[in-house]
Enzyme design. Structure first.
Site, short mmCIF file in Angstrom:
data_model
loop_
_atom_site.label_atom_id
_atom_site.label_comp_id
_atom_site.label_asym_id
_atom_site.label_seq_id
_atom_site.Cartn_x
_atom_site.Cartn_y
_atom_site.Cartn_z
N SER A 1 1.60 15.86 27.99
CA SER A 1 0.29 16.07 28.63
C SER A 1 0.27 17.05 29.78
O SER A 1 -0.80 17.43 30.25
CB SER A 1 -0.27 14.73 29.11
OG SER A 1 -0.67 13.97 28.00
N LYS B 1 -4.91 15.35 38.92
CA LYS B 1 -5.36 14.71 37.68
C LYS B 1 -5.96 13.34 38.02
O LYS B 1 -5.36 12.59 38.80
CB LYS B 1 -4.18 14.55 36.73
CG LYS B 1 -4.56 14.07 35.33
CD LYS B 1 -3.30 13.92 34.45
CE LYS B 1 -3.65 13.61 33.01
NZ LYS B 1 -2.43 13.45 32.18
N SER C 1 -3.22 15.48 27.60
CA SER C 1 -4.39 14.94 28.25
C SER C 1 -4.78 15.67 29.54
O SER C 1 -5.92 15.56 29.97
CB SER C 1 -4.15 13.47 28.59
OG SER C 1 -3.09 13.36 29.53
#
Ligand SMILES: [Mg+2]
Ligand SMILES: [Zn+2]
Lengths: 507, 505, 98
Positions: free
Chosen positions: A187, A88, A163
């Site tokens: 997330s 990420k 996210s």
């Protein structure tokens, strides 16, 4: 060698690792297969913000060379050595850009590695690249990325969750077998739920946060994104452990998570259904799959009990005060002085105050600004007690609810998200509706307990996620329960990820 | 700044004190001399190349986290104990949020409602020996900011074209000591202000927790002053004069602010609550920034750090390491050494108390130690433009020199030369005496010959001596010294002369 | 509702150092009012006797020994600087007093 690259990328990470160890495949082949897949499908998905083919192949070649040479170094290779991974883009990496999904950090190159990256490099997992996210991890749909939304591989007109939509979509679309996410309010788990993948939020402190760009320090936690529960446990073991650079990291031995993921017996396991995390607001299709899962677990010998967590009704409110408060502070450092974007206002006197104001105005997106202003409000003079202070008390109540629930149950269960993946754009203009996606995942962050989302079947052809929660430090329990459900659901159906629509056709 | 121009003229100090009672408060920042920063392992060092004593934490790079320096915490506890404070059972760090380019994260990690030390006092000794008690509100831990250099324009902040930032100092551990309002100081307020900061400086130096060099900013003082109408009992509005960074400046700033406030109040005006800047050249203050609602620091507990919990065992271990309080030590040494008040004050002013104490401990008498340090060593230091302590004279050297004199092997004059040679790196005094053949000529043969020669060449002097004018022997010593290249012992010469003339000495 | 005015947002934006246009201030005020209205349910939900929790784990006393570790070179420090001069970060004039 009969395994074609096409079937190679559909293996679990554990299977890939076994084939690498057995010498059936090389890491270069495996890594190249994933890079090819990225080339092939990422135009439709936009899971990656940066692909580091050269670096990944170099690491893969090293692993292959070590294996070929044999001896002690080959024996000491990490079990996952040579299995590629995606990161990420909130986690800082030397030699690769880190943007946090924001224009603010466009072009920024970190001069240091996050602790999890150091561990991944030491274990020699080829890093495929950096995955898309809502800007600074603020969102539940990955639509708040400054670099365009990521699309759900199950239906590219829909969101992949957020996210960490990029990591989840990459894993769901076979662009990577493993990925790292960060989970502040869901997330990792919510994207896992809506993409039919597995995501774990470890116990707060289980994994070092050093090098994860902070949103809300007391809630953030790095965790694994995978297609199987065992893979998640394996990756969790790799990244867990005490880090002297993170004061809040647990100084305790890492439990055997992977072992727990193969001990799938749930006979006698007490599973608590959280009264507050079902019913109103949850789609009926989601609740159907949830009840089926309960049924399966009960049949396998688990004891299903109901637990009451009345303070969970305040969790969303507490979260949307604590998170923006901490975020408003954590994001103050982005001011155009030391690194990142600097925007000079076109007119008026050239002063640092005006440059900071213009930089932050242009560098941050709307949702980030909204949370900064909300957090600034909640901490400002005269409001602290009413907002931040009250929210911190709710946190105590939620911890007490968890304590009481874990008296009655070994693990807790709920749907991970109230809905299946919604169409892109649907909630973009309604922040409050967007925030409701996190209603079931937030309590775990407020209390620091571990949680996992495992695929629980389809509703309207889209994945539904089932969440397990365990007491602090008892992450092994979520792997055991999660793996059990995974196995039970696969007794009469293919794994969910095997049913994902073919993306090649849509090319 | 217009405001300053239109302000009524300051009253004289005496006039001010006639009508008003001053109230003071001090915030003193002490930079600790730990090896590393408060929250990062980068070196805490002065004077290096810009931005080379930093790592990712000090630059506030994305993803970084702080970790508390244990030594800094222990220094804070020690200082708290030395200031007679209670040490918190639990304390925490908080973020003080404001945007400024020298503050890398745009918040300062500090302590807010839970300081590590609180409710203490410090007994401050004034020039006449009177003791004034200053109550301490709190002492808390925090981090320093980077250093700004203003370029272009006048080089001052106003009118500068741009500024340059060096973050080497960012994150250096600080302890901020905050007093309670100091009342009852009256006309002695400026003197008390200086004595208080002096006492803090001496304590942190004695504790060994700070280099305590005010000229380097190791100890920095913000002075708050307000005036109360006599008998009114209600505090007035205060001004906060920032960064008054010498002892004399502290005294002058308080003196000036009392006069300035009095001038405004006497003219019927009111004091603006604001920060003021100290101007050394004019010994005045100038208006800074008024307090505004923009000063909303939005403090909240630092979520990246955990509470610090102390226990009795830890505190007592640190208490046992505390040195004798400087004021008590001064009293004890003054008595033990038997110096006059003036002698002792001179020693203090020269900053040589430690050296004299060590020299006495090595075996010299207090008088001998003082004679050397305040005399020859200070003279040489002065000539070489360094501090006496910086010459690096070991107590053992002084003891050795003195022994050589007492044994009559060298005289005072030779001893001074030996010291110079020693400072030039020629080794221990006895080695220098041997190497250079400086030993006093006291073998009767050579000396007697020289004396006889001198007596033969100066019959008139011999006559005077023989007539009982013993003082005239001095006139013979010169020629004898010349003959022996200064290595004759004056006492011995006198003895031989008297002996030759058959006179009882 | 509408507990947060445009002027409030203007003040908050100033504290947060984000330049905002009139239109942005208006829009933000409306959105914030809705959000604040929703989250303020937390007020009074916990009694006075409930302590605040600021950290999920009750850890204490995590320290670092005072030992020097790695440090950046000047080049590393300034590697991402938008502007630099003489080994220092360069910023436009500061209006505010020190
Ligand atoms: Mg202060
Ligand atoms: Zn301070």
């Amino acid at each position: 060698m009969t395994t074609t690259p096409h079937s190679l990328i559909r293996l679990s990470a554990a299977e890939m690792a076994a084939k690498l160890r057995a010498g059936e495949i090389t890491s270069v082949e495996l890594t190249q297969a994933h890079l090819d897949r990225i080339t092939e499908v990422d135009g439709q998905i936009n899971a990656f913000l940066h692909v580091s083919a050269e670096e990944a192949l170099a690491t893969a070649a090293e692993v292959d060379a070590i294996r070929a040479a044999g001896g002690e170094e080959a024996e000491n290779l990490h079990p996952l050595a040579g299995v590629p991974i995606a990161i990420k883009d909130l986690i800082v990496t030397k030699g690769q850009p880190t943007t946090a999904g924001s224009k603010m950090l466009q072009g920024w190159m970190s001069p240091y590695d996050a602790t999890v990256i150091t561990k991944i490099r030491a274990a020699r997992l080829p890093i495929l690249g950096k995955t898309n996210l809502d800007e600074f991890a603020m969102g539940s749909s990955t639509e708040h990325s400054a670099y365009g939304p990521t699309r759900n591989p199950w239906d590219t007109s829909r969101i992949p969750g957020g996210s960490g939509g990029g990591s989840a979509a990459a894993v769901a679309a076979f662009e990577a077998p493993l990925a790292l996410g960060t989970d502040t309010g869901g997330s990792i788990r919510q994207p896992g739920a809506v993409t039919g993948t597995v995501g774990t939020k470890p116990t707060y402190g289980s994994v070092s946060r050093y090098g994860a760009i902070a949103m809300a320090s007391s809630l953030d936690q790095i965790g694994p994104v995978t297609r199987t529960v065992e893979d998640a446990a394996l990756l969790h073991e790799l990244i867990a452990g005490h880090d002297p650079k993170d004061s809040t990291s647990l100084n305790e031995p890492v439990p055997a998570f992977a072992q727990a993921a193969v001990d799938t017996d749930v006979a006698g396991l007490r599973i608590g259904v959280i009264k507050q995390l079902q019913g109103e607001g949850y789609q009926s299709g989601v609740l159907e799959r949830f009840n089926e899962s309960l049924q399966k677990l009960r049949q396998a010998g688990a004891e299903i009990v109901e637990v009451d967590c009345p303070s969970f009704d305040y969790a969303l409110g507490a979260y949307y005060l604590i998170m923006p408060s901490e975020a408003s502070s954590n994001l103050a450092k982005f001011d155009g002085v030391r690194y990142g974007t600097r925007v000079v206002p076109g007119d008026g006197p050239l002063t640092i105050e005006r440059v900071m104001g213009a930089t932050r105005a242009a560098g941050f997106g709307e949702e980030v600004k909204r949370r900064i202003i909300l957090g600034t409000y909640a901490l400002s003079a005269g409001y602290y007690d009413a907002y931040y202070g009250s929210a911190q008390k709710i946190r105590t109540l939620i911890q007490r609810d968890f304590d009481a629930a874990f008296e009655k149950a070994d693990v807790l269960i709920s749907p991970t998200a109230p809905t299946v993946a919604f169409p892109l754009g649907e909630k973009l203009d309604d922040p409050l509706a967007m925030y409701l996606n996190d209603v079931a995942t937030i309590p775990a962050n407020l209390a620091g307990v571990p949680g996992i989302s495992v695929p629980g079947g389809l509703s309207e052809g889209l994945p539904v996620g089932i969440q397990f929660l365990a007491p602090i430090r008892e992450d092994a329990r979520i792997y055991r329960a999660g793996a059990a459900l995974e196995k039970l659901l696969q007794e009469d159906a293919e794994p969910l990820w095997a049913r994902i629509p073919d993306l090649e056709g849509a090319k | 700044m217009n405001q300053t121009l239109s302000e009524p003229a300051p009253l004289s100090f005496d006039e001010a004190l006639e009508r008003f009672e001053p109230v003071m408060g001090f915030e003193v920042h002490v930079e600790l001399n730990t090896k590393t920063k408060m929250f990062s392992s980068a070196p805490n060092a002065f004077g290096d190349e810009p931005n080379t004593n930093v790592n990712e934490v000090d630059l506030g790079l994305p993803g970084t986290l702080p970790v508390v320096n244990k030594t800094a915490v222990e220094y804070a506890i020690k200082l708290g104990l030395a200031l007679n404070c209670s040490i918190a059972e639990t304390c925490r760090f908080a973020r003080k949020q404001y945007f400024y380019p020298d503050t890398p994260k745009n918040w300062q990690t500090s302590q807010y409602d839970e300081p590590i030390a609180f409710d203490g006092y410090l007994d401050v000794e004034l020039d006449d020996g009177e003791i004034f008690r200053v109550e301490i509100e709190r002492a808390h831990m925090e981090e320093d900011a980077g250093k700004l250099t203003h370029a272009g324009g006048s080089g001052r902040i106003q009118g500068a074209d741009y500024s340059l930032v060096d973050y080497n100092r960012a994150g250096v551990p600080l302890i901020e000591i905050v007093t309670k309002p100091i009342t009852g100081a009256g006309e002695r307020a400026p003197e008390i202000a200086r004595a208080y900061v002096t006492a803090i400086r001496d304590i942190v130096k004695a504790l060994g927790i700070s280099d305590a060099r005010m000229e380097r900013g190791n100890v920095r003082c913000d002075a708050n002053v307000s005036l109360m109408e006599k008998g009114a009992g209600k505090f007035g509005t205060r001004s906060e004069t920032k960064n008054v960074n010498s002892l004399r400046a502290v005294e002058h700033a308080v003196h000036y602010e009392i006069r300035r406030h009095a001038g405004i109040l006497a003219a019927g005006g009111s004091i603006v609550q604001e920060t003021r800047h100290w101007k050394e050249d004019t010994r005045t203050t100038s208006s800074g920034r008024p307090k505004s609602d923009a000063d909303d620091y939005r403090y909240f507990p630092e979520p990246d750090l955990l509470p610090i919990v102390t226990d009795q065992e830890w505190i007592e271990r640190l208490r046992a390491e505390l040195p004798e309080p400087p004021a008590e030590r001064r009293r004890r040494l003054r008595e033990a050494w038997g110096y006059s008040d003036k002698e002792f004050r001179d020693v203090l002013a020269a900053g040589l108390m430690d050296q004299i104490e060590e020299t006495v401990a090595s075996g010299a008498s207090p008088a001998v130690a003082r004679k050397w340090w305040m005399g020859e060593i200070s003279r040489v230091a002065n000539a070489r433009e360094v501090e006496p302590a910086a010459l690096g004279v070991e107590p053992a050297t002084i003891v050795e020199l003195n022994k050589l004199i007492e044994e009559g092997r060298i005289n005072d004059k030779i001893a001074r030369q030996v010291l110079e040679h020693h400072l030039d790196g020629e080794g221990a005094p006895s080695k220098i005496v041997a190497d250079r053949g400086l030993e006093v000529v006291s073998d009767d043969g050579a000396l007697t010959a020289a004396v006889e020669k001198a007596m033969a060449e100066n019959p008139d002097v011999v006559e005077k001596v023989a007539a009982g004018k013993l003082k005239a022997i001095g006139a013979l010593i010169g020629p004898v010294m010349k003959e022996t290249r200064g290595q004759a012992d004056a006492g011995k010469v006198r003895e031989i002369v008297l002996n030759k003339l058959g006179i009882e000495g | 509702m509408s507990e947060i005015s445009r002027a409030d947002v203007e003040h908050l934006a100033k504290l947060a150092h984000i330049a905002m246009t009139e239109a942005e201030l208006e829009k933000m005020a409306g959105e914030l009012a809705v959000i604040v209205d929703s989250v303020k349910t937390v007020q009074g939900a916990a009694g006075d006797d409930v302590p605040a929790t600021s950290h999920p784990l009750p850890l204490i006393n995590v320290f670092r020994e005072d030992v020097v570790g790695e440090v950046f070179t000047s080049e590393q420090s300034l590697s991402n600087a938008p502007d630099a001069e003489d080994g220092r970060f360069k910023v436009p004039a500061i209006l505010d007093e020190e």
